[in-house]
Write a protein that holds these residues in place. Structure first.
Motif, short mmCIF file in Angstrom:
data_model
loop_
_atom_site.label_atom_id
_atom_site.label_comp_id
_atom_site.label_asym_id
_atom_site.label_seq_id
_atom_site.Cartn_x
_atom_site.Cartn_y
_atom_site.Cartn_z
N ARG A 1 -24.40 56.34 4.88
CA ARG A 1 -24.68 56.60 6.30
C ARG A 1 -24.16 55.47 7.18
NH1 ARG A 1 -29.32 58.40 3.89
NH2 ARG A 1 -30.46 56.47 4.33
N ARG B 1 -20.36 55.76 7.40
CA ARG B 1 -19.96 56.89 8.25
C ARG B 1 -20.21 56.59 9.73
NH1 ARG B 1 -18.68 61.80 5.85
NH2 ARG B 1 -19.00 61.88 3.60
N THR B 2 -21.28 55.89 10.04
CA THR B 2 -21.57 55.51 11.43
C THR B 2 -20.49 54.57 11.95
OG1 THR B 2 -23.94 55.79 11.11
CG2 THR B 2 -23.26 54.39 12.95
N SER B 3 -20.10 53.59 11.13
CA SER B 3 -19.04 52.66 11.54
C SER B 3 -17.71 53.38 11.70
CB SER B 3 -18.88 51.54 10.51
OG SER B 3 -20.03 50.74 10.48
N LYS C 1 -17.21 56.31 12.79
CA LYS C 1 -17.18 57.04 14.06
C LYS C 1 -16.61 56.18 15.18
CE LYS C 1 -20.95 60.18 12.99
NZ LYS C 1 -22.34 60.58 13.28
N GLY C 2 -16.81 54.87 15.11
CA GLY C 2 -16.30 53.96 16.14
C GLY C 2 -14.94 53.37 15.82
N LYS D 1 -11.14 52.80 15.65
CA LYS D 1 -9.91 53.14 16.36
C LYS D 1 -8.79 52.48 15.58
CE LYS D 1 -12.22 53.46 20.74
NZ LYS D 1 -13.09 52.55 21.46
N TYR E 1 -7.23 56.72 7.15
CA TYR E 1 -8.39 57.49 7.61
C TYR E 1 -7.88 58.68 8.40
CZ TYR E 1 -12.88 58.41 9.90
OH TYR E 1 -14.04 58.99 10.36
N LYS E 2 -8.37 59.84 8.05
CA LYS E 2 -7.95 61.09 8.69
C LYS E 2 -6.42 61.22 8.71
CE LYS E 2 -12.06 61.76 11.49
NZ LYS E 2 -12.61 61.94 12.83
N SER F 1 -13.18 47.24 16.37
CA SER F 1 -13.61 48.49 15.73
C SER F 1 -13.34 48.47 14.23
CB SER F 1 -12.93 49.70 16.39
OG SER F 1 -11.59 49.82 16.01
#
Length: 139
Positions: free
Chosen positions: A77, A80-82, A84-85, A87, A107-108, A120
């Motif tokens: 968790r 995953r929270t990190s 989200k921020g 860039k 990532y992605k 970030s």
């Protein structure tokens, strides 16, 4: 006469080939959440952490075996929270000189390499480094 000889021989072979093959268990490929590499320095550091969407990780160093472990729910968790921020931005040019660490994140479906960590990137890289230290231990 030849029919009497060939039919008993060919009949079992024909029935075996017509039987359906046993169903194989479908093994779903693991989906990568984030792929992280830390490389360089005078010591030739080469750490690699792959975090899968199921919360498990694959860890490797320059030397030693590859280790597969699973994160705790809290670790997953937090990561995953990190993320989200995060860039990613653009890759950074290789600096002049020696003894630099190169950080690469995938990532992605985007791959970016940096030598300095942006705000970030810092929480993501810190957590991935912590995961490496905690879980990479050859059995």
């Amino acid at each position: 006469m030849w029919r009497i000889v060939l039919v008993p021989v060919l009949l079992p072979a024909l029935t075996l080939s017509a039987a359906p093959a046993p169903a194989q268990a479908a093994v779903a490929p693991k989906k990568v959440l984030i792929d992280y590499r830390k490389q360089g320095g005078f010591a030739g550091l080469s750490d690699h952490v792959i975090v899968y969407t199921n919360g498990c990780v694959r860890l490797s160093h320059r030397t030693g075996p590859t280790v597969d472990k699973c994160l705790t729910g809290k670790e997953e968790r937090r990561l995953r929270t990190s993320l989200k921020g995060l860039k990613l931005g653009r890759s950074e040019a290789t600096p002049q000189g020696a003894d630099f660490l190169k950080y690469t994140l995938v990532y992605k479906k985007h791959r970016v390499s940096r030598y300095t960590l942006t705000p970030s990137w810092q929480p993501v890289v810190q957590q991935l480094d912590k995961i490496m230290v905690k879980y990479w231990a050859p059995d």
